[in-house]
Design a protein around this motif. Sequence first.
Motif, PDB file in Angstrom:
ATOM      1  N   GLY A 120     -34.167 -23.429 -30.939  1.00 38.42           N
ATOM      2  CA  GLY A 120     -33.870 -24.643 -30.197  1.00 38.42           C
ATOM      3  C   GLY A 120     -33.196 -24.483 -28.847  1.00 38.42           C
ATOM      4  N   PHE A 121     -33.247 -23.289 -28.272  1.00 47.11           N
ATOM      5  CA  PHE A 121     -32.659 -23.080 -26.952  1.00 47.11           C
ATOM      6  C   PHE A 121     -33.747 -22.743 -25.946  1.00 47.11           C
ATOM      7  CE2 PHE A 121     -29.291 -22.453 -29.971  1.00 47.11           C
ATOM      8  CZ  PHE A 121     -28.237 -23.122 -29.392  1.00 47.11           C
ATOM      9  N   LYS A 122     -33.451 -22.964 -24.668  1.00 45.52           N
ATOM     10  CA  LYS A 122     -34.477 -22.810 -23.643  1.00 45.52           C
ATOM     11  C   LYS A 122     -34.299 -21.577 -22.761  1.00 45.52           C
ATOM     12  CE  LYS A 122     -35.425 -27.682 -23.564  1.00 45.52           C
ATOM     13  NZ  LYS A 122     -35.578 -28.896 -22.814  1.00 45.52           N
ATOM     14  N   SER A 123     -33.303 -20.755 -23.066  1.00 42.00           N
ATOM     15  CA  SER A 123     -33.124 -19.513 -22.300  1.00 42.00           C
ATOM     16  C   SER A 123     -32.671 -18.409 -23.246  1.00 42.00           C
ATOM     17  CB  SER A 123     -32.108 -19.697 -21.176  1.00 42.00           C
ATOM     18  OG  SER A 123     -30.806 -19.738 -21.701  1.00 42.00           O
ATOM     19  N   THR A 124     -32.669 -17.202 -22.752  1.00 43.85           N
ATOM     20  CA  THR A 124     -32.302 -16.057 -23.591  1.00 43.85           C
ATOM     21  C   THR A 124     -30.800 -15.800 -23.628  1.00 43.85           C
ATOM     22  OG1 THR A 124     -32.556 -14.520 -21.747  1.00 43.85           O
ATOM     23  CG2 THR A 124     -34.493 -14.924 -23.130  1.00 43.85           C
ATOM     24  N   SER A 125     -30.027 -16.545 -22.879  1.00 47.62           N
ATOM     25  CA  SER A 125     -28.601 -16.221 -22.755  1.00 47.62           C
ATOM     26  C   SER A 125     -27.871 -16.236 -24.097  1.00 47.62           C
ATOM     27  CB  SER A 125     -27.912 -17.138 -21.752  1.00 47.62           C
ATOM     28  OG  SER A 125     -27.983 -18.479 -22.172  1.00 47.62           O
ATOM     29  N   LEU A 126     -28.195 -17.152 -24.969  1.00 52.81           N
ATOM     30  CA  LEU A 126     -27.525 -17.215 -26.259  1.00 52.81           C
ATOM     31  C   LEU A 126     -27.873 -16.003 -27.122  1.00 52.81           C
ATOM     32  CD1 LEU A 126     -25.723 -18.860 -28.165  1.00 52.81           C
ATOM     33  CD2 LEU A 126     -27.823 -19.742 -29.122  1.00 52.81           C
ATOM     34  N   VAL A 127     -29.162 -15.692 -27.216  1.00 50.33           N
ATOM     35  CA  VAL A 127     -29.594 -14.559 -28.036  1.00 50.33           C
ATOM     36  C   VAL A 127     -29.086 -13.249 -27.452  1.00 50.33           C
ATOM     37  CG1 VAL A 127     -31.596 -13.273 -28.895  1.00 50.33           C
ATOM     38  CG2 VAL A 127     -31.583 -15.769 -28.982  1.00 50.33           C
ATOM     39  N   SER A 128     -29.178 -13.083 -26.152  1.00 53.55           N
ATOM     40  CA  SER A 128     -28.688 -11.841 -25.553  1.00 53.55           C
ATOM     41  C   SER A 128     -27.179 -11.728 -25.737  1.00 53.55           C
ATOM     42  CB  SER A 128     -29.074 -11.737 -24.078  1.00 53.55           C
ATOM     43  OG  SER A 128     -28.469 -12.755 -23.314  1.00 53.55           O
ATOM     44  N   GLY A 129     -26.471 -12.846 -25.655  1.00 51.56           N
ATOM     45  CA  GLY A 129     -25.028 -12.842 -25.903  1.00 51.56           C
ATOM     46  C   GLY A 129     -24.704 -12.469 -27.333  1.00 51.56           C
ATOM     47  N   ALA A 130     -25.477 -12.989 -28.277  1.00 55.75           N
ATOM     48  CA  ALA A 130     -25.272 -12.656 -29.685  1.00 55.75           C
ATOM     49  C   ALA A 130     -25.533 -11.173 -29.925  1.00 55.75           C
ATOM     50  CB  ALA A 130     -26.185 -13.506 -30.566  1.00 55.75           C
ATOM     51  N   GLU A 131     -26.598 -10.661 -29.341  1.00 58.64           N
ATOM     52  CA  GLU A 131     -26.929  -9.251 -29.523  1.00 58.64           C
ATOM     53  C   GLU A 131     -25.913  -8.338 -28.847  1.00 58.64           C
ATOM     54  OE1 GLU A 131     -30.998  -8.555 -28.438  1.00 58.64           O
ATOM     55  OE2 GLU A 131     -31.743  -9.719 -30.127  1.00 58.64           O
ATOM     56  N   GLU A 155     -15.294  -5.325 -34.792  1.00 59.63           N
ATOM     57  CA  GLU A 155     -16.262  -4.521 -35.543  1.00 59.63           C
ATOM     58  C   GLU A 155     -17.250  -5.414 -36.291  1.00 59.63           C
ATOM     59  OE1 GLU A 155     -16.826  -1.123 -35.464  1.00 59.63           O
ATOM     60  OE2 GLU A 155     -15.458  -1.371 -33.780  1.00 59.63           O
ATOM     61  N   PHE A 156     -16.762  -6.511 -36.834  1.00 59.14           N
ATOM     62  CA  PHE A 156     -17.649  -7.461 -37.510  1.00 59.14           C
ATOM     63  C   PHE A 156     -18.712  -7.984 -36.554  1.00 59.14           C
ATOM     64  CE2 PHE A 156     -18.610 -11.973 -38.193  1.00 59.14           C
ATOM     65  CZ  PHE A 156     -19.279 -11.889 -39.409  1.00 59.14           C
ATOM     66  N   TYR A 157     -18.293  -8.420 -35.362  1.00 53.93           N
ATOM     67  CA  TYR A 157     -19.236  -8.930 -34.377  1.00 53.93           C
ATOM     68  C   TYR A 157     -20.249  -7.868 -33.974  1.00 53.93           C
ATOM     69  CZ  TYR A 157     -17.065 -13.465 -33.555  1.00 53.93           C
ATOM     70  OH  TYR A 157     -16.608 -14.739 -33.699  1.00 53.93           O
ATOM     71  N   LYS A 158     -19.807  -6.640 -33.828  1.00 59.55           N
ATOM     72  CA  LYS A 158     -20.718  -5.552 -33.447  1.00 59.55           C
ATOM     73  C   LYS A 158     -21.778  -5.329 -34.514  1.00 59.55           C
ATOM     74  CE  LYS A 158     -17.559  -2.856 -30.572  1.00 59.55           C
ATOM     75  NZ  LYS A 158     -16.797  -1.583 -30.490  1.00 59.55           N
ATOM     76  N   LYS A 159     -21.367  -5.308 -35.778  1.00 59.18           N
ATOM     77  CA  LYS A 159     -22.311  -5.088 -36.876  1.00 59.18           C
ATOM     78  C   LYS A 159     -23.339  -6.213 -36.952  1.00 59.18           C
ATOM     79  CE  LYS A 159     -19.308  -2.324 -39.792  1.00 59.18           C
ATOM     80  NZ  LYS A 159     -18.562  -2.243 -41.050  1.00 59.18           N
ATOM     81  N   VAL A 160     -22.861  -7.437 -36.865  1.00 56.05           N
ATOM     82  CA  VAL A 160     -23.770  -8.581 -36.945  1.00 56.05           C
ATOM     83  C   VAL A 160     -24.739  -8.573 -35.766  1.00 56.05           C
ATOM     84  CG1 VAL A 160     -23.935 -11.097 -36.876  1.00 56.05           C
ATOM     85  CG2 VAL A 160     -22.204  -9.996 -38.299  1.00 56.05           C
ATOM     86  N   SER A 161     -24.235  -8.319 -34.575  1.00 54.11           N
ATOM     87  CA  SER A 161     -25.098  -8.363 -33.390  1.00 54.11           C
ATOM     88  C   SER A 161     -26.153  -7.268 -33.433  1.00 54.11           C
ATOM     89  CB  SER A 161     -24.266  -8.275 -32.112  1.00 54.11           C
ATOM     90  OG  SER A 161     -23.560  -7.056 -32.049  1.00 54.11           O
ATOM     91  N   LYS A 162     -25.813  -6.086 -33.913  1.00 55.66           N
ATOM     92  CA  LYS A 162     -26.802  -5.010 -34.023  1.00 55.66           C
ATOM     93  C   LYS A 162     -27.864  -5.355 -35.060  1.00 55.66           C
ATOM     94  CE  LYS A 162     -25.277  -2.409 -30.869  1.00 55.66           C
ATOM     95  NZ  LYS A 162     -25.982  -2.460 -29.608  1.00 55.66           N
ATOM     96  N   LYS A 163     -27.454  -5.997 -36.135  1.00 55.92           N
ATOM     97  CA  LYS A 163     -28.398  -6.396 -37.176  1.00 55.92           C
ATOM     98  C   LYS A 163     -29.370  -7.458 -36.661  1.00 55.92           C
ATOM     99  CE  LYS A 163     -29.667  -6.236 -41.534  1.00 55.92           C
ATOM    100  NZ  LYS A 163     -30.228  -5.046 -42.136  1.00 55.92           N
TER     101      LYS A 163
END
Length: 70
Positions: A39-50, A11-19
Amino acid sequence: MEEFSNHEIEEFYKKVSKKVQKIRQEKSISQLELSYMIGFKSTSLVSGAEAGYKNVKLLIYIGINYFFNN
Protein backbone atom coordinates in the motif's frame (compact mmCIF):
# COMPACT_ATOMS: atom_id res chain seq x y z
CA MET A 1 8.23 -6.69 32.27
CA GLU A 2 11.77 -7.16 31.03
CA GLU A 3 13.56 -4.14 29.65
CA PHE A 4 15.93 -4.45 26.74
CA SER A 5 19.17 -2.60 26.26
CA ASN A 6 19.68 -0.34 23.26
CA HIS A 7 22.12 -2.89 21.90
CA GLU A 8 19.54 -5.70 22.13
CA ILE A 9 16.92 -3.56 20.40
CA GLU A 10 19.39 -2.63 17.66
CA GLU A 11 20.27 -6.30 17.12
CA PHE A 12 16.58 -7.18 16.89
CA TYR A 13 16.03 -4.59 14.16
CA LYS A 14 19.07 -5.83 12.26
CA LYS A 15 17.88 -9.45 12.32
CA VAL A 16 14.37 -8.56 11.22
CA SER A 17 15.55 -6.25 8.45
CA LYS A 18 17.95 -8.85 7.03
CA LYS A 19 15.19 -11.45 7.06
CA VAL A 20 12.80 -9.12 5.22
CA GLN A 21 15.42 -8.44 2.57
CA LYS A 22 16.30 -12.14 2.20
CA ILE A 23 12.70 -13.25 1.75
CA ARG A 24 11.96 -10.44 -0.72
CA GLN A 25 15.00 -11.36 -2.80
CA GLU A 26 14.18 -15.09 -2.68
CA LYS A 27 10.76 -14.28 -4.11
CA SER A 28 12.37 -12.07 -6.81
CA ILE A 29 10.34 -9.06 -5.75
CA SER A 30 11.75 -5.57 -6.10
CA GLN A 31 11.50 -3.01 -3.31
CA LEU A 32 9.07 -1.04 -5.45
CA GLU A 33 6.84 -4.06 -6.09
CA LEU A 34 6.74 -4.87 -2.38
CA SER A 35 5.97 -1.25 -1.57
CA TYR A 36 2.98 -1.31 -3.93
CA MET A 37 1.80 -4.64 -2.50
CA ILE A 38 1.63 -3.26 1.04
CA GLY A 39 0.00 0.00 0.00
CA PHE A 40 2.87 2.45 -0.43
CA LYS A 41 3.90 4.36 -3.53
CA SER A 42 7.67 4.57 -3.08
CA THR A 43 10.51 2.34 -1.94
CA SER A 44 11.52 4.51 1.01
CA LEU A 45 9.60 2.47 3.57
CA VAL A 46 10.87 -0.91 2.37
CA SER A 47 14.44 0.31 1.95
CA GLY A 48 14.25 1.84 5.43
CA ALA A 49 12.98 -1.44 6.87
CA GLU A 50 15.73 -3.39 5.15
CA ALA A 51 18.35 -0.92 6.38
CA GLY A 52 17.03 -1.44 9.93
CA TYR A 53 16.18 2.15 10.76
CA LYS A 54 14.90 2.31 14.30
CA ASN A 55 12.07 4.65 13.38
CA VAL A 56 10.38 2.02 11.21
CA LYS A 57 7.44 0.75 13.23
CA LEU A 58 7.11 -2.91 14.15
CA LEU A 59 3.68 -2.76 12.53
CA ILE A 60 5.36 -2.41 9.14
CA TYR A 61 7.28 -5.62 9.78
CA ILE A 62 4.04 -7.34 10.68
CA GLY A 63 2.49 -6.17 7.40
CA ILE A 64 5.48 -7.39 5.43
CA ASN A 65 5.42 -10.70 7.31
CA TYR A 66 1.72 -11.08 6.48
CA PHE A 67 2.45 -10.53 2.80
CA PHE A 68 5.20 -13.15 2.69
CA ASN A 69 3.07 -15.76 4.45
CA ASN A 70 0.05 -15.40 2.16
